[in-house]
Motif scaffolding. Sequence first.
Motif, PDB file in Angstrom:
ATOM      1  N   LYS A  60       0.897  -1.088   0.204  1.00 51.84           N
ATOM      2  CA  LYS A  60      -0.035   0.110  -0.073  1.00 51.84           C
ATOM      3  C   LYS A  60       1.050   1.237   0.468  1.00 51.84           C
ATOM      4  N   LYS A  61       0.434   2.229  -0.169  1.00 47.62           N
ATOM      5  CA  LYS A  61       1.093   3.249  -0.385  1.00 47.62           C
ATOM      6  C   LYS A  61       0.495   4.211   0.738  1.00 47.62           C
ATOM      7  N   ALA A  62       1.967   5.647   1.183  1.00 47.11           N
ATOM      8  CA  ALA A  62       1.293   5.959   2.427  1.00 47.11           C
ATOM      9  C   ALA A  62       0.587   6.964   1.730  1.00 47.11           C
ATOM     10  N   LEU A  63      -0.073   7.496   3.408  1.00 43.84           N
ATOM     11  CA  LEU A  63      -0.967   8.984   3.043  1.00 43.84           C
ATOM     12  C   LEU A  63      -0.214   9.445   3.955  1.00 43.84           C
ATOM     13  N   PHE A  64      -0.473  10.985   3.012  1.00 46.67           N
ATOM     14  CA  PHE A  64       0.210  11.945   3.342  1.00 46.67           C
ATOM     15  C   PHE A  64      -1.346  12.773   4.304  1.00 46.67           C
ATOM     16  N   ALA A  65      -1.024  13.331   5.155  1.00 42.35           N
ATOM     17  CA  ALA A  65      -2.318  14.746   5.347  1.00 42.35           C
ATOM     18  C   ALA A  65      -1.297  15.577   6.335  1.00 42.35           C
ATOM     19  N   ILE A  66      -2.168  16.858   5.571  1.00 38.74           N
ATOM     20  CA  ILE A  66      -1.700  18.063   5.767  1.00 38.74           C
ATOM     21  C   ILE A  66      -2.286  18.582   6.779  1.00 38.74           C
ATOM     22  N   PHE A  67      -2.331  18.359   8.563  1.00 42.82           N
ATOM     23  CA  PHE A  67      -3.594  19.001   9.012  1.00 42.82           C
ATOM     24  C   PHE A  67      -2.510  20.009   9.654  1.00 42.82           C
ATOM     25  N   LEU A  68      -1.365  20.323  10.032  1.00 41.21           N
ATOM     26  CA  LEU A  68      -0.931  21.290  10.408  1.00 41.21           C
ATOM     27  C   LEU A  68      -0.910  23.088  10.159  1.00 41.21           C
ATOM     28  N   LEU A  69      -1.572  22.429   8.097  1.00 41.22           N
ATOM     29  CA  LEU A  69      -2.273  24.158   8.226  1.00 41.22           C
ATOM     30  C   LEU A  69      -3.447  24.004   8.126  1.00 41.22           C
ATOM     31  N   CYS A  70      -4.320  23.304   8.996  1.00 38.64           N
ATOM     32  CA  CYS A  70      -5.558  23.461   9.106  1.00 38.64           C
ATOM     33  C   CYS A  70      -5.982  24.817   9.215  1.00 38.64           C
ATOM     34  N   THR A  71      -7.397  25.209   9.563  1.00 34.92           N
ATOM     35  CA  THR A  71      -7.549  26.373   9.969  1.00 34.92           C
ATOM     36  C   THR A  71      -8.506  26.201  11.170  1.00 34.92           C
ATOM     37  N   PHE A  72      -8.462  26.697  11.979  1.00 34.74           N
ATOM     38  CA  PHE A  72      -9.555  26.849  12.836  1.00 34.74           C
ATOM     39  C   PHE A  72     -10.728  28.127  12.866  1.00 34.74           C
ATOM     40  N   VAL A 100      -5.825  17.668   2.059  1.00 36.56           N
ATOM     41  CA  VAL A 100      -5.078  15.863   2.178  1.00 36.56           C
ATOM     42  C   VAL A 100      -4.399  15.820   0.792  1.00 36.56           C
ATOM     43  N   VAL A 101      -3.284  15.574   0.449  1.00 38.81           N
ATOM     44  CA  VAL A 101      -2.306  15.198  -0.433  1.00 38.81           C
ATOM     45  C   VAL A 101      -1.845  14.146  -0.339  1.00 38.81           C
ATOM     46  N   ASN A 102      -0.873  13.129  -0.905  1.00 34.70           N
ATOM     47  CA  ASN A 102      -0.251  12.143  -0.592  1.00 34.70           C
ATOM     48  C   ASN A 102       1.267  12.141  -0.340  1.00 34.70           C
ATOM     49  N   ASP A 103       2.509  11.600  -0.613  1.00 33.73           N
ATOM     50  CA  ASP A 103       3.585  11.505  -0.204  1.00 33.73           C
ATOM     51  C   ASP A 103       4.150  12.507  -0.859  1.00 33.73           C
ATOM     52  N   SER A 104       3.517  12.776  -2.123  1.00 33.13           N
ATOM     53  CA  SER A 104       4.208  13.272  -3.459  1.00 33.13           C
ATOM     54  C   SER A 104       4.140  14.550  -3.360  1.00 33.13           C
ATOM     55  N   GLY A 105       3.042  14.578  -2.298  1.00 36.19           N
ATOM     56  CA  GLY A 105       2.738  16.051  -2.673  1.00 36.19           C
ATOM     57  C   GLY A 105       1.269  16.163  -3.470  1.00 36.19           C
ATOM     58  N   LYS A 124      -8.122  13.911  -4.117  1.00 35.18           N
ATOM     59  CA  LYS A 124      -9.784  13.920  -4.634  1.00 35.18           C
ATOM     60  C   LYS A 124     -11.280  12.980  -4.244  1.00 35.18           C
ATOM     61  N   ASN A 125     -11.696  12.651  -3.555  1.00 28.09           N
ATOM     62  CA  ASN A 125     -12.790  11.951  -2.806  1.00 28.09           C
ATOM     63  C   ASN A 125     -11.949  11.255  -2.009  1.00 28.09           C
ATOM     64  N   ALA A 126     -10.546  11.894  -0.795  1.00 28.57           N
ATOM     65  CA  ALA A 126      -9.982  10.847   0.197  1.00 28.57           C
ATOM     66  C   ALA A 126     -11.623  10.816   1.209  1.00 28.57           C
ATOM     67  N   SER A 127     -11.981   9.561   1.954  1.00 26.25           N
ATOM     68  CA  SER A 127     -12.910   9.872   3.339  1.00 26.25           C
ATOM     69  C   SER A 127     -12.439  10.784   4.100  1.00 26.25           C
ATOM     70  N   ILE A 128     -13.200  11.220   5.154  1.00 30.95           N
ATOM     71  CA  ILE A 128     -12.055  11.454   6.486  1.00 30.95           C
ATOM     72  C   ILE A 128     -13.713  10.738   6.979  1.00 30.95           C
ATOM     73  N   ARG A 129     -13.128   9.949   8.326  1.00 30.79           N
ATOM     74  CA  ARG A 129     -14.231   9.888   9.336  1.00 30.79           C
ATOM     75  C   ARG A 129     -13.922  10.090  10.838  1.00 30.79           C
ATOM     76  N   ILE A 130     -14.692  10.369  11.885  1.00 28.74           N
ATOM     77  CA  ILE A 130     -14.289  11.826  12.561  1.00 28.74           C
ATOM     78  C   ILE A 130     -15.072  10.341  13.994  1.00 28.74           C
ATOM     79  N   SER A 131     -14.370  10.308  14.609  1.00 22.56           N
ATOM     80  CA  SER A 131     -15.107   8.864  15.860  1.00 22.56           C
ATOM     81  C   SER A 131     -15.332   9.777  16.518  1.00 22.56           C
ATOM     82  N   ASP A 184      -9.754  19.517  -5.142  1.00 22.47           N
ATOM     83  CA  ASP A 184      -8.212  20.425  -4.627  1.00 22.47           C
ATOM     84  C   ASP A 184      -7.781  19.272  -3.944  1.00 22.47           C
ATOM     85  N   GLY A 185      -8.841  18.062  -2.933  1.00 22.57           N
ATOM     86  CA  GLY A 185      -7.843  17.565  -1.598  1.00 22.57           C
ATOM     87  C   GLY A 185      -8.689  18.656  -0.460  1.00 22.57           C
ATOM     88  N   ARG A 186      -9.187  19.719  -1.114  1.00 26.58           N
ATOM     89  CA  ARG A 186      -9.341  20.459  -0.154  1.00 26.58           C
ATOM     90  C   ARG A 186     -11.204  19.776   0.953  1.00 26.58           C
TER      91      ARG A 186
END
Length: 87
Positions: free
Chosen positions: A1-13, A26-31, A35-42, A53-55
């Motif tokens: 499996k490829k690694a998934l790299f999520a940029i959350f340090l740049l999240c805006t609150f 959300v981007v992969n390890d190549s930047g 598109k259409n990555a799923s985000i589940r919230i516990s 655009d991954g946003r």
Amino acid sequence: KKALFAIFLLCTFFSHGQTVTIKGRVVNDSGEKLKNASIRISGTEDIYYTAQDGRFAFSLLQQRNYTLKIKYSNHSMAKIDLEVESS
């Protein structure tokens, strides 16, 4: 499996009363924007998907801890612990 790299340090609150808006990308390890990555919230039934655009953007209640589980196609799942404090 490829690694998934999520940029959350740049999240805006943004605080809106008892909720906080979380924005990021959300981007992969190549930047490459994912598109259409799923985000589940516990602790919720909520699932969000990234745009072209991954946003993404969603609101969470303040003063709670969450785990975000991000999955994209054949990439490994990324888990991000998030503590939402009051402003």
